[in-house]
Design an enzyme around this catalytic site. Structure first.
Site, PDB file in Angstrom:
ATOM      1  N   HIS A 164      39.208  58.622  51.270  1.00  0.00           N
ATOM      2  CA  HIS A 164      39.693  59.727  52.108  1.00  0.00           C
ATOM      3  C   HIS A 164      40.725  59.161  53.086  1.00  0.00           C
ATOM      4  O   HIS A 164      40.605  58.011  53.522  1.00  0.00           O
ATOM      5  CB  HIS A 164      38.511  60.342  52.863  1.00  0.00           C
ATOM      6  CG  HIS A 164      38.885  61.572  53.620  1.00  0.00           C
ATOM      7  ND1 HIS A 164      39.520  61.517  54.826  1.00  0.00           N
ATOM      8  CD2 HIS A 164      38.751  62.885  53.328  1.00  0.00           C
ATOM      9  CE1 HIS A 164      39.763  62.754  55.247  1.00  0.00           C
ATOM     10  NE2 HIS A 164      39.297  63.606  54.353  1.00  0.00           N
TER      11      HIS A 164
ATOM     12  N   LYS B 187      32.402  65.649  57.654  1.00  0.00           N
ATOM     13  CA  LYS B 187      32.863  64.489  58.444  1.00  0.00           C
ATOM     14  C   LYS B 187      31.761  64.054  59.414  1.00  0.00           C
ATOM     15  O   LYS B 187      30.584  64.165  59.070  1.00  0.00           O
ATOM     16  CB  LYS B 187      34.192  64.823  59.127  1.00  0.00           C
ATOM     17  CG  LYS B 187      35.217  65.354  58.107  1.00  0.00           C
ATOM     18  CD  LYS B 187      36.628  65.387  58.595  1.00  0.00           C
ATOM     19  CE  LYS B 187      37.520  65.906  57.471  1.00  0.00           C
ATOM     20  NZ  LYS B 187      38.927  65.930  57.841  1.00  0.00           N
TER      21      LYS B 187
ATOM     22  N   SER C 164      43.547  71.506  55.486  1.00  0.00           N
ATOM     23  CA  SER C 164      43.612  72.758  56.259  1.00  0.00           C
ATOM     24  C   SER C 164      43.369  74.013  55.413  1.00  0.00           C
ATOM     25  O   SER C 164      43.958  75.057  55.689  1.00  0.00           O
ATOM     26  CB  SER C 164      44.944  72.873  57.010  1.00  0.00           C
ATOM     27  OG  SER C 164      45.047  71.853  57.983  1.00  0.00           O
TER      28      SER C 164
ATOM     29  N   GLY D 167      43.384  68.572  58.841  1.00  0.00           N
ATOM     30  CA  GLY D 167      42.937  68.859  60.196  1.00  0.00           C
ATOM     31  C   GLY D 167      44.043  69.322  61.128  1.00  0.00           C
ATOM     32  O   GLY D 167      43.856  69.362  62.341  1.00  0.00           O
TER      33      GLY D 167
ATOM     34  N   ASN E 259      33.430  68.936  53.341  1.00  0.00           N
ATOM     35  CA  ASN E 259      33.331  67.613  53.972  1.00  0.00           C
ATOM     36  C   ASN E 259      33.074  67.829  55.459  1.00  0.00           C
ATOM     37  O   ASN E 259      33.973  68.227  56.201  1.00  0.00           O
ATOM     38  CB  ASN E 259      34.658  66.856  53.735  1.00  0.00           C
ATOM     39  CG  ASN E 259      34.707  65.518  54.448  1.00  0.00           C
ATOM     40  OD1 ASN E 259      33.689  65.028  54.951  1.00  0.00           O
ATOM     41  ND2 ASN E 259      35.893  64.915  54.495  1.00  0.00           N
TER      42      ASN E 259
ATOM     43  N   GLU F 246      41.162  59.463  56.128  1.00  0.00           N
ATOM     44  CA  GLU F 246      40.611  58.911  57.381  1.00  0.00           C
ATOM     45  C   GLU F 246      40.040  57.517  57.152  1.00  0.00           C
ATOM     46  O   GLU F 246      40.091  56.661  58.038  1.00  0.00           O
ATOM     47  CB  GLU F 246      39.563  59.885  57.960  1.00  0.00           C
ATOM     48  CG  GLU F 246      40.256  61.094  58.572  1.00  0.00           C
ATOM     49  CD  GLU F 246      39.482  62.402  58.488  1.00  0.00           C
ATOM     50  OE1 GLU F 246      38.262  62.382  58.329  1.00  0.00           O
ATOM     51  OE2 GLU F 246      40.140  63.469  58.583  1.00  0.00           O
TER      52      GLU F 246
ATOM     53  N   GLU G  60      45.337  65.288  48.789  1.00  0.00           N
ATOM     54  CA  GLU G  60      45.230  65.670  50.194  1.00  0.00           C
ATOM     55  C   GLU G  60      46.401  65.075  50.976  1.00  0.00           C
ATOM     56  O   GLU G  60      46.336  63.911  51.402  1.00  0.00           O
ATOM     57  CB  GLU G  60      43.924  65.144  50.787  1.00  0.00           C
ATOM     58  CG  GLU G  60      42.689  65.733  50.173  1.00  0.00           C
ATOM     59  CD  GLU G  60      41.565  65.776  51.197  1.00  0.00           C
ATOM     60  OE1 GLU G  60      41.131  66.876  51.539  1.00  0.00           O
ATOM     61  OE2 GLU G  60      41.160  64.720  51.670  1.00  0.00           O
TER      62      GLU G  60
END
Ligand code: PGA
Length: 260
Positions: free
Chosen positions: A96, A13, A214, A174, A11, A98, A168
């Site tokens: 996701h 992003k 991560s 991140g 991904n 985010e 996740e």
């Protein structure tokens, strides 16, 4: 696709412009071997999806979008539908963290998007996971339950065959603070038992579940060896060709190279 084939999704992003994405794909295509036991999926910026779809060898890589809109057509300024993406991408990340936390996506949104993807022959990758405070409050399994039930409402048993779940934990994305494989195994067991409750034991056994958060070249093998994990969703490390190739290599469990 069966669980024997590991799925590794990069991904990117909101990184790499069209030109950079094309150069990066070219570089990766020189070093990633096509193997029967691993499917490698790239999720570039939406801007680059169309041009990369013309550049890729689909035996080597598949493409994913990082998001889509659930209506097929109409007055939805700024949105791109699954209908428009049909035939261009094979996968779509849905929900996701985010999207959920920065753009206020609800379970209802994820449910509509999962439906739209399925309707348009795109595999939805439904992302679920708890925040740090939910984890601290011992609510992980409740959160997973709610996000699964919310995202999969209206998905039939037949349609579930094209759904992939990505576990996740939000606190691990991140941050470099990756989850312990033992905790991932527990969360994935909870996910499969919820699927069992909703769709029966065969579905719980056959659904593909990924881990993300991560993941780096040196932690990939541990996750891939974790009970119930069928692949990885990789953010930051997928932007580094060397690290990403190392992660892909960890997913190979035989030496059959179809094409180099
Ligand atoms: P990360 O991102 O690997 O950079 O933690 C994972 C993701 O957002 O899917």
């Amino acid at each position: 696709m069966s669980r024997d084939k590991k799925l590794i999704i990069g991904n990117w992003k909101m990184n790499l412009n069209t030109h950079e994405a094309s150069l990066y794909l070219h570089k990766l295509s020189q070093i990633v071997a096509v193997r029967r036991d691993v499917e490698v999926v790239l999720a570039p910026t939406l801007l680059a999806v169309q041009s990369l779809s013309l550049q890729i060898d689909r035996r080597q890589f598949k493409l994913a979008v990082q998001n889509l809109y659930w209506r097929d057509h109409g007055a939805y300024t700024g949105e791109v539908s699954a209908t428009q993406l049909r035939g261009i991408v094979d996968y779509a990340l849905i929900g996701h963290s985010e999207r959920r936390h920065l753009f206020n996506e609800s379970d209802k949104d994820t449910r509509n998007k999962v439906q739209a993807a399925i309707r348009n022959h795109i595999y939805p990758v439904l992302c679920i996971g708890e925040t740090a405070s939910e984890r601290a409050a011992g609510e992980t399994h409740d959160v997973l339950h709610d996000q699964l039930v919310g995202g999969l409402a209206n998905v039939t048993s037949e349609d579930l065959e094209s759904v992939i779940i990505a576990y996740e934990p939000v606190w691990a994305i991140g941050t470099g603070d990756n989850a312990l494989p033992g905790d991932v195994a527990k969360a994935i067991t909870a996910i499969r038992s919820q699927i069992k409750h909703l769709y029966g034991p065969a579905a719980a056994k056959s659904i593909r579940v990924l881990y993300g958060g991560s993941v780096k070249a040196d932690s990939a093998a541990d996750y891939l060896a974790t009970e119930g994990v069928d692949g990885l969703l990789v953010g930051g490390a997928s932007l580094d060709a060397h690290a990403f190739v190392e992660i892909i290599k960890k997913a190979h469990n035989d030496s059959i190279v179809v094409k180099k």
